[in-house]
Design a protein around this motif. Sequence first.
Motif, mmCIF file in Angstrom:
data_model
loop_
_atom_site.group_PDB
_atom_site.id
_atom_site.type_symbol
_atom_site.label_atom_id
_atom_site.label_comp_id
_atom_site.label_asym_id
_atom_site.label_seq_id
_atom_site.Cartn_x
_atom_site.Cartn_y
_atom_site.Cartn_z
ATOM 1 N N ASP A 179 1.034 -1.164 0.262
ATOM 2 C CA ASP A 179 -0.387 0.019 0.033
ATOM 3 C C ASP A 179 0.662 1.238 0.207
ATOM 4 O O ASP A 179 0.127 2.355 -0.585
ATOM 5 C CB ASP A 179 -0.943 0.004 0.996
ATOM 6 C CG ASP A 179 -2.068 -1.153 0.985
ATOM 7 O OD1 ASP A 179 -2.343 -1.594 -0.100
ATOM 8 O OD2 ASP A 179 -3.065 -1.483 2.121
ATOM 9 N N SER A 201 -6.346 -4.798 1.411
ATOM 10 C CA SER A 201 -5.930 -3.569 0.476
ATOM 11 C C SER A 201 -6.997 -2.354 0.623
ATOM 12 O O SER A 201 -7.909 -2.976 -0.912
ATOM 13 C CB SER A 201 -5.219 -4.619 -0.867
ATOM 14 O OG SER A 201 -4.553 -3.588 -1.095
ATOM 15 N N ALA A 216 -5.619 0.152 -0.629
ATOM 16 C CA ALA A 216 -5.723 0.700 -2.708
ATOM 17 C C ALA A 216 -5.912 0.445 -3.873
ATOM 18 O O ALA A 216 -5.847 0.105 -4.485
ATOM 19 C CB ALA A 216 -4.099 -0.085 -1.781
#
Length: 304
Positions: free
Chosen positions: A110, A137, A139
């Motif tokens: 990330d 995640s 991201a």
Amino acid sequence: MTTSTPASVPCAPSCDAPSLPPVLVGALMRHHRTRAGLSQMKAGHIIESSASRISDLETARTVLPVSSAHALLNAYGTPAPEIRQALALLALPDHQHRIDCFAPTPAWVDALIAGSRSVHVYSADPASLSHFSPASSPALGVPGGRPSTPRRCRMVLLLSESLLNLAWDGHPAAAHLPHLLRLAENGAISVHLVPGQLDAHASLLAEYTYTVRGWNGTVTDRLRRQIFVAHHDGAPGSVGNGGAAAAERQLLQQAARIARPLQWSLHQLRQAARAQQQDMAVDGPRAAFSRPVSSPDTRTRRTA
């Protein structure tokens, strides 16, 4: 991520590629500072410094003292294992362009994504897809997570066609494909299928074009800001930049040159992902879907 004694890559006196440890740790510092909701000015108060110095430390414009990195990461609430990893990186001697035994955790991934203008990933191993699309995640645009990656970061996945065959055969290793399809359909990533075998085998290869020391947009500037994280079959992972990453750069460029067009790749990924989901729900024939057909003769030519 773990580190061991890195391979020695001597630098010429005019070397302009930044040393890896301060770049990696600077990215992690910025990642955890923003997660903690602190401005650079407030972060400066922690080490009795200015906002501009915090910016310089995070973007590898100046030497990053171990004591400053420790104090800042600790104040940001960084987990202890990540602090130890960061300090181990900064303890490496001299100007480093390759670090072996590198296994990035979601936090490091990330951090690199958040600090990059573009990310290109080549994957030929279904198990390695968990590094690119961990369930938590943010991201990669997973709902309910932390803020998504800034839109300025372009993300491209170069996916080996062999992984789609696993889905058609009902192999459990292809379970990540439906998640990749959702990311592709939401525009979080662009997916291009890569046919055949590359000259060198890599289960996962990621290139981060990191924005350190400013950005002027030239080819030379882009090359010196590329960081490559690789997981090769049967060997420990590594991270490299500059001349030490020439082999990884060539491999990714090869994958990009032969990659299939975007829309055709998305269609085949959609078919395979749905076949995989159907196989998980019902063990029977999948008459509604057909196996991938040959790609159109015209292919989109790109460079990584």
